[in-house]
Design an enzyme around this catalytic site. Sequence first.
Site, PDB file in Angstrom:
ATOM      1  N   GLY A 283       0.808  -1.204   0.000  1.00  0.00           N
ATOM      2  CA  GLY A 283       0.000   0.000   0.000  1.00  0.00           C
ATOM      3  C   GLY A 283       0.849   1.264   0.000  1.00  0.00           C
ATOM      4  O   GLY A 283       2.045   1.236  -0.315  1.00  0.00           O
TER       5      GLY A 283
ATOM      6  N   ARG B 283       2.261   3.134   2.306  1.00  0.00           N
ATOM      7  CA  ARG B 283       3.523   3.137   3.057  1.00  0.00           C
ATOM      8  C   ARG B 283       4.575   2.315   2.347  1.00  0.00           C
ATOM      9  O   ARG B 283       5.733   2.723   2.250  1.00  0.00           O
ATOM     10  CB  ARG B 283       3.334   2.628   4.492  1.00  0.00           C
ATOM     11  CG  ARG B 283       4.597   2.808   5.338  1.00  0.00           C
ATOM     12  CD  ARG B 283       4.457   2.277   6.764  1.00  0.00           C
ATOM     13  NE  ARG B 283       5.569   2.718   7.601  1.00  0.00           N
ATOM     14  CZ  ARG B 283       6.742   2.095   7.706  1.00  0.00           C
ATOM     15  NH1 ARG B 283       6.953   0.979   7.014  1.00  0.00           N
ATOM     16  NH2 ARG B 283       7.691   2.568   8.482  1.00  0.00           N
ATOM     17  N   CYS B 284       4.191   1.156   1.829  1.00  0.00           N
ATOM     18  CA  CYS B 284       5.140   0.306   1.109  1.00  0.00           C
ATOM     19  C   CYS B 284       5.771   1.038  -0.073  1.00  0.00           C
ATOM     20  O   CYS B 284       6.935   0.812  -0.406  1.00  0.00           O
ATOM     21  CB  CYS B 284       4.443  -0.953   0.594  1.00  0.00           C
ATOM     22  SG  CYS B 284       3.866  -2.091   1.860  1.00  0.00           S
ATOM     23  N   MET B 285       4.991   1.898  -0.726  1.00  0.00           N
ATOM     24  CA  MET B 285       5.435   2.543  -1.963  1.00  0.00           C
ATOM     25  C   MET B 285       6.236   3.824  -1.729  1.00  0.00           C
ATOM     26  O   MET B 285       6.538   4.530  -2.692  1.00  0.00           O
ATOM     27  CB  MET B 285       4.227   2.861  -2.848  1.00  0.00           C
ATOM     28  CG  MET B 285       3.484   1.650  -3.364  1.00  0.00           C
ATOM     29  SD  MET B 285       2.248   2.065  -4.609  1.00  0.00           S
ATOM     30  CE  MET B 285       1.117   3.100  -3.665  1.00  0.00           C
TER      31      MET B 285
END
Length: 412
Positions: free
Chosen positions: A397, A399-401
């Site tokens: 999501g 945060r991951c990106m």
Amino acid sequence: MEMTHPIHVFSEIGKLKTVMLHRPGKELENLVPDYLERLLFDDIPYLEQAQIEHDNFAQVLRDNDVEVVYLEDLAAESLTSQELREQFVDEYLNEASIKGSRRKEQLRQLLLSIKDNKELIEKTMAGVQKAELPELGAKNLSDMVDSDYPFAIDPMPNLYFTRDPFATMGNGVSLNHMYSVTRNRETLYGKYIFMYHPRFKDADVPMTYDRSETTRIEGGDELVLSKDVMAVGISQRTDAASIEKLAKNIFAKKLGFKKVLAFSIANNRKFMHLDTVFTMVDYDKFSIHPEIEGDLTVYSITEGDNGKLTITAEKGALEEILANNLNVEKVTLIRCGGGNITAAAREQWNDGSNTLAIAPGEVVVYDRNTVTNKKLEEAGIKLHVIPGSELVRGRGGPRCMSMPLVREDLPK
């Protein structure tokens, strides 16, 4: 407050000033069904739509006064001489699991024939199909055994999850050793950026972890809860031994953190990182997937005598542990799916708990997680909602990106 260091991250929620992204590229077009598991994907995103979604994500950040820089640009700008270009290509090829010296020399010639640095970087990210290379002629045994595999060099389709190959904390960087050989090559870009990019090379960036370590750790498990406290997940992707190494380095390099909380979560793909089930959204509020709460154990790691670590199990409910460590009266856990087991499972799979805070109480979320988003709004959180139907196929999501490089400090 003036911040002169190019890396300054002392919280998860301080106003985001500079962030690094990677715009999905041709590496996604080198995903094929037979090798999805090898490349850590469950499905194949449609590149054109994924780029539209990612561009929208970047624009939301810019609209909120965030400087957006790109991994591919920073890596290209780090190759400031022909000597560095050749050094990078040789190091890249040495880590690419290439069968045979003749094939390796073919690939070296192919890559070094690319004159534009950004095009070179993007090609190393996309991978190389065997169909792009001339026939080898006489083949050795390894060539013949490997003849059905379509790639001379695997693509790196997970790169748009910039959170994982390295993680910022304080003024330092954890340059990670990844769970998978496929992803471990991604950390090479971070090595060159922090060593050679004009933005970072003179800043003497402290390294709290090194990619040459033998135990694994990934940025999705590394959270900066406050200027005093880090949280790190013991997960599918991060070993407990790595957290001890990280903690020793954080304390030794005097980054200001006084404690590391180690969260022991389930070892499986759906909970691959701590931030897939737990993110900070405000001073006293967290999103959480309720399925982890029952079995969750939290360990407290502090600096003992003579550089040794003191490790104890934290007592009490998670809300109490967080409140005590953050010096707040009470912590609210906002449960993914509103606590409904079916909605929670579905929306956690689509990264309902993986929020990116751009300021206290202000987060970026995917539009598809309607139940969780409603609960966040009811808790007083301001949402910036983005589409992510293709991006989410990589199981990550907002945060991951995103890799924050600079956040404003929180008030004392």
